[in-house]
Write an enzyme that holds these catalytic residues in place. Structure first.
Site, PDB file in Angstrom:
ATOM      1  CE  LYS A 118       6.452  -5.814  -2.284  1.00 51.45           C
ATOM      2  NZ  LYS A 118       6.261  -4.313  -2.930  1.00 51.45           N
TER       3      LYS A 118
HETATM    4  O1  G3P Z   1       5.283  -1.467  -3.980  1.00 50.64           O
HETATM    5  C1  G3P Z   1       4.070  -2.205  -4.368  1.00 50.64           C
HETATM    6  C2  G3P Z   1       3.187  -1.240  -5.228  1.00 50.64           C
HETATM    7  O2  G3P Z   1       2.543  -0.868  -4.215  1.00 50.64           O
HETATM    8  C3  G3P Z   1       3.781  -0.469  -6.175  1.00 50.64           C
HETATM    9  O3  G3P Z   1       2.517  -0.104  -7.130  1.00 50.64           O
HETATM   10  O4  G3P Z   1       1.506   0.662  -9.109  1.00 50.64           O
HETATM   11  O5  G3P Z   1       2.712   2.337  -7.583  1.00 50.64           O
HETATM   12  O6  G3P Z   1       4.241   0.963  -8.846  1.00 50.64           O
HETATM   13  P1  G3P Z   1       2.617   1.060  -8.092  1.00 50.64           P
END
Ligand code: G3P
Length: 214
Positions: free
Chosen positions: A83
């Site tokens: 990533k």
């Molecule tokens: O891992 C990538 C993404 O899905 C994380 O999003 O906003 O839940 O931290 P969030």
């Protein structure tokens, strides 16, 4: 649409992989930090549980450092996808990693044009963050839908991951938008699976059967 589990928790990953419907796992530094474990051994353990792609994020900020860190991550297991944050250095690093045959997931994308830049860098995946866009009053699912349309219009090979998913509506919206993948937290994936009418239906079938077979 295919599913990734958005988690670095071994118990969640093991449980969900037993369902046989999830293609892989995405992690990020916050998810890994939450586990309180050393990163590389945890990544190796996750890659041994998950036969499909496992996304692991670099923390370096300069392109050369990103490439070096990415090569270390990719060396952990064949199913590691690196990533890379969507920055100028991230694009440069991705161009180099793509040339070296290392799979990449361009993350922290918040617009269709960022996603197109990711695609032009040779990214394997581009992660559009729905929930965080909604948090600031934008429409995350619209960004996903527009990205899917753009990638189809320009025959782009990069696959779209709907990320930052907060509820079942986001998952269903990602399907309607044509996302290639949705990366879903354990709680939301469980909500996708379970419906009260299914549980009620099972109970009624059992009760009717037992009554008839008395
Ligand atoms: O891992 C990538 C993404 O899905 C994380 O999003 O906003 O839940 O931290 P969030």
């Amino acid at each position: 649409m295919k599913f990734f589990l958005d988690s670095a928790n071994v118990e969640e990953i093991t449980r969900v992989m037993s369902w046989g419907v999830v293609a892989g796992v995405t992690t990020n530094p916050s998810l890994v930090a939450r586990e309180g474990k050393e990163f590389m051994p945890l990544l190796k353990q996750i890659c041994s549980i998950v036969p499909g792609p496992v996304s692991a994020e670099v923390l370096s900020e300069g392109a050369d450092d990103m490439v070096a860190e990415a090569r270390e991550l990719a060396a952990v297991a064949d199913n590691v996808v690196v990533k890379i944050p969507l920055t100028a250095d991230g694009l440069a690093a991705t161009r180099e990693l793509s040339a070296q045959g290392i799979k990449t997931n361009l993350t922290l994308a918040f617009s269709p044009v960022q996603a197109m830049l990711a695609a032009r860098s040779g990214a394997t995946y581009a992660s559009l963050f729905i929930g965080r866009l909604d948090d600031v009053g934008a429409c995350g699912l619209s960004a996903v839908a527009e990205t899917v349309r753009n990638f189809q219009a320009y025959a782009v090979g990069t696959r779209v991951i709907a990320a930052s998913i907060r509820n079942v509506g986001h998952v269903e919206g990602a399907m309607s938008a044509g996302a290639d993948y949705a990366t879903v937290p354990f709680r939301v994936l469980s909500d996708c699976l379970h419906h009260p009418l299914t549980d009620q239906g099972i109970e009624k079938f059992k009760a009717d059967w037992e009554k008839a077979m008395k």
